[in-house]
Each structure stands twice: as C-alpha cells, then as structure tokens.
Design an enzyme around this catalytic site. Structure first.
Site, mmCIF file in Angstrom:
data_model
loop_
_atom_site.group_PDB
_atom_site.id
_atom_site.type_symbol
_atom_site.label_atom_id
_atom_site.label_comp_id
_atom_site.label_asym_id
_atom_site.label_seq_id
_atom_site.Cartn_x
_atom_site.Cartn_y
_atom_site.Cartn_z
ATOM 1 N N CYS A 49 60.645 49.247 18.095
ATOM 2 C CA CYS A 49 59.200 49.195 17.849
ATOM 3 C C CYS A 49 58.467 48.716 19.095
ATOM 4 O O CYS A 49 58.777 47.661 19.644
ATOM 5 C CB CYS A 49 58.894 48.246 16.681
ATOM 6 S SG CYS A 49 59.288 48.922 15.076
ATOM 7 N N CYS B 28 50.271 43.069 19.416
ATOM 8 C CA CYS B 28 50.576 42.187 18.284
ATOM 9 C C CYS B 28 50.621 40.748 18.782
ATOM 10 O O CYS B 28 51.069 40.481 19.903
ATOM 11 C CB CYS B 28 51.924 42.571 17.667
ATOM 12 S SG CYS B 28 52.373 41.598 16.205
ATOM 13 N N GLU C 220 51.465 53.812 19.166
ATOM 14 C CA GLU C 220 52.801 54.381 19.009
ATOM 15 C C GLU C 220 53.006 54.781 17.548
ATOM 16 O O GLU C 220 52.754 53.992 16.638
ATOM 17 C CB GLU C 220 53.837 53.341 19.417
ATOM 18 C CG GLU C 220 55.244 53.845 19.510
ATOM 19 C CD GLU C 220 56.178 52.767 20.038
ATOM 20 O OE1 GLU C 220 56.087 52.435 21.239
ATOM 21 O OE2 GLU C 220 56.969 52.240 19.237
ATOM 22 N N CYS D 68 57.359 37.843 17.468
ATOM 23 C CA CYS D 68 58.772 37.962 17.064
ATOM 24 C C CYS D 68 59.609 38.316 18.288
ATOM 25 O O CYS D 68 59.315 39.266 19.015
ATOM 26 C CB CYS D 68 58.928 39.019 15.980
ATOM 27 S SG CYS D 68 57.982 38.655 14.485
ATOM 28 N N CYS E 264 56.044 56.384 10.700
ATOM 29 C CA CYS E 264 55.818 54.971 10.955
ATOM 30 C C CYS E 264 54.571 54.842 11.819
ATOM 31 O O CYS E 264 54.536 55.354 12.949
ATOM 32 C CB CYS E 264 57.025 54.368 11.667
ATOM 33 S SG CYS E 264 56.873 52.601 11.998
ATOM 34 N N CYS F 283 61.191 41.926 19.223
ATOM 35 C CA CYS F 283 60.298 43.073 19.087
ATOM 36 C C CYS F 283 59.493 43.298 20.360
ATOM 37 O O CYS F 283 58.859 42.376 20.883
ATOM 38 C CB CYS F 283 59.356 42.852 17.901
ATOM 39 S SG CYS F 283 58.239 44.226 17.589
#
Length: 342
Positions: free
Chosen positions: A324, A103, A83, A107, A96, A110
């Site tokens: 994100c 990941c 992305e 978090c 970005c 997110c």
C-alpha cells in the site's frame, strides 16, 4: 452532489428540474467525465457543467504479468496523486481505493504514511477512482475495499457521502454489502460508523494481540487500547449484525510465532470475527520482512485449532510495487517532494 443537491444546483441556474436526474445519470450511471458527451443536454448546460466539474485522470498505470492486477496512479486537479488497485478474482473484480492523499497514522509497515498526510479526498475523488477504473479496464467493479492510501475514518464525512453515492440505485448501484472499509482503529469513529445503518463490512487493522506489541507497529495503539478497540468492534457487530474482519499483517520475527497465534486466538475467540492473515509486502524504507510460507501456514493452523475463522490473503501484484502506497511513494521520489499538474 446527491440528486437532491443537483436539483438545487439546476434550479439555481434556472434550468428545468428534470435536468438534475439526467445529469446525475450521466455522471454516476454512465460514468461520463466530459459534459460535451451529454448529448441530451442543451449546449449552455454542458458548458456550465464543464466549468464547474473537476475530474480524476490517469497519470500512470502498471499491469501485473503474474495475476492481472492493474495499479493506477490518478492525478487530481491540484496535482496530487492517488493510488488505486484493480484486482481480478474468480468471484468478481475488486478495487482498492484511497481515501486520503497521504496518511498521518504512522503504521510502521506501510508505505502510505511516509511523507505524512497532505489532505482528505473529496467524495468525488473517491468516486472518480471507481468510475475511471471501470472505464479504463472495460470491466465492472464488483467489490470495493477502502483500504488504499489513508485512514478512511479520518475522513469520515466524505467517506459516508461516498458510500451513499456509489450505492445509489440511480447511479452505480453497488450493494453496500460489497464494500469493505478498513481502519487502524479510531474508536469513536468505529462507533459512529456502527450507528450509520450501512451494511458494509468493517475491517480492523489489528496486527498484534497485546498493547505493547501493537504500539511498536501502530502509533494509534498509544491512543486507544486493544480492549477499547475491540469493545468498539463488538458494538459494531451488535448494531449491524455484520461480522468484523480482523486484519493481521505477518512480519517475520515480529508477530508471527506460535505464541503470537495463541494470544491472538484467545483475544478474538469471544468476538466471532474473521481473521485475514496478510503476508506483509516489504518496503525499502523499512526493515520488516515477509514471514515464510511455513510460518504463515502454522500460524493459520493454530488459529483454526482454536476455532477462529481465518484466511490467508492472496498476494496480488507483487511484481508492480504491491505494498500500500508503494507506487505513489516511488512516483513522488521520482518527481520530487510534491506533484504539479502536467
């Protein structure tokens, strides 16, 4: 490859040394993906390059009707999807980029972390996002934020190589001062980054002013305390003389009260950093909600009264899965649990 490594590659094939500079220029200055377009190279070299090179290609694109933001999904040779977000501002175009496929930081606000980490991205796959964005939009990227899917410092060697390549004067030649690297707080890697001598901007995802509150949002807080993390940020400033940015996602009823603002001000006042307030983009898989505008402004005013430099990040692309990792996650859900090359 760096130009020096390309030179070794060229020599190993028995080609003239000067071809390395030509090839490097084609890839990094002209952003050519197909070696067939490298017209000043002999056919045998173009054919060899075509066999050895792998590219990032466009898989899907969404364009915001509100602000001109373009969100790309790029596909890699193994079928993984990245992305990348192109954001036009009055001061220049920002991009970005992602540093990992998935990941593992966890978090809670997110979407990038849902599904975990698949793998690190190679420097070429980070560069490919930049070069493809420029080629597809027809506009230069003036600023890069390594703030998309993934934790950049969890892919440290590839990140450093990417930074050196994208700033190479013989290539894209982007000033390192125009690059921001964001981290949730891998303390040893923050200290390593400080010692690299790269004048980039470092941004810490902080999001809370106490360890307990931060643990509820970010699992990394169970490994490193706020004191340890801020000590590393202080070290970064001492080594680089570059002001640290502290990112603070405002979540309604979780970390956005006046008391939260006062605690944050007391924590950051000695560090002379910059606070970037981020109204959180809601995601379906979590019950977090965006703070209302009045609460956001009140939070900002409290920080400013405490002499904290602060801005509110402008929300971009809210009509095209702005959070994100959100677009990638939705594409994964449409396609199944994994991607395959099409």
């Amino acid at each position: 490859m760096t130009e020096a490594e390309l030179t070794e590659y060229v020599i190993s094939h028995g080609w003239p040394r000067f071809r390395a500079s030509q090839i490097f220029g084609w890839f990094h200055k002209n952003r050519v993906q197909d070696p067939a377009e490298m017209k000043n190279l002999p056919a045998d070299i173009r054919n060899a390059l075509a066999e050895d090179c792998r590219y990032v290609r466009e898989w899907r694109r969404l364009a915001s009707k509100e602000d001109g933001t373009v969100k790309f999904l790029f596909q890699l040779v193994d079928g993984q999807i990245l992305e990348t977000v192109f954001m036009p501002y009055h001061h220049g175009n920002s991009l970005c980029i992602s540093s990992q496929a998935g990941c593992r930081m966890g978090c809670r606000f997110c979407a990038s972390t849902i599904g975990g980490l698949v793998r690190n991205l190679k420097p070429s796959e980070m560069l490919g996002q930049v070069y493809q964005a420029v080629n597809l939009t027809g506009q230069r990227v003036d600023n890069i934020v390594v703030m998309g899917t993934g934790e950049p410092l969890d892919n440290y060697p590839n990140l450093i190589r990417f930074l050196n390549l994208v700033s190479d004067p013989k290539g894209y030649n982007l000033s390192l001062r125009s690059i921001t690297v964001s981290s949730c707080g891998l303390v040893p890697k923050i200290r390593s980054l400080a010692e690299e001598g790269l004048p980039i901007t470092f941004a810490l995802s902080l999001h809370a002013a106490t360890d307990e509150e931060r643990k509820a949002l970010m699992p990394i807080a169970s490994r490193y305390t706020i004191r340890e993390t801020l000590d590393a940020c202080r070290y970064y400033f001492e080594q680089t003389h570059r002001r640290v940015t502290f990112e603070y996602s405002l979540v309604s009823g979780v970390n956005d009260t006046a008391a939260h603002a006062e605690r944050l001000a007391g924590l950051l006042r000695p560090l002379h950093g910059h606070v970037n307030l981020i109204p959180v983009n809601p995601i379906e898989e979590r019950d977090f909600r965006r703070s209302d505008d009045g609460t956001i402004v009140k939070f900002k005013n409290i920080l400013e009264k405490n002499h904290i430099n602060v801005t509110i990040r402008r929300s971009m692309g809210r009509d095209i899965d702005a959070a994100c990792g959100q677009l990638r996650l939705h594409a994964m859900q449409e396609e199944g649990s994994s991607f395959t090359t099409k």
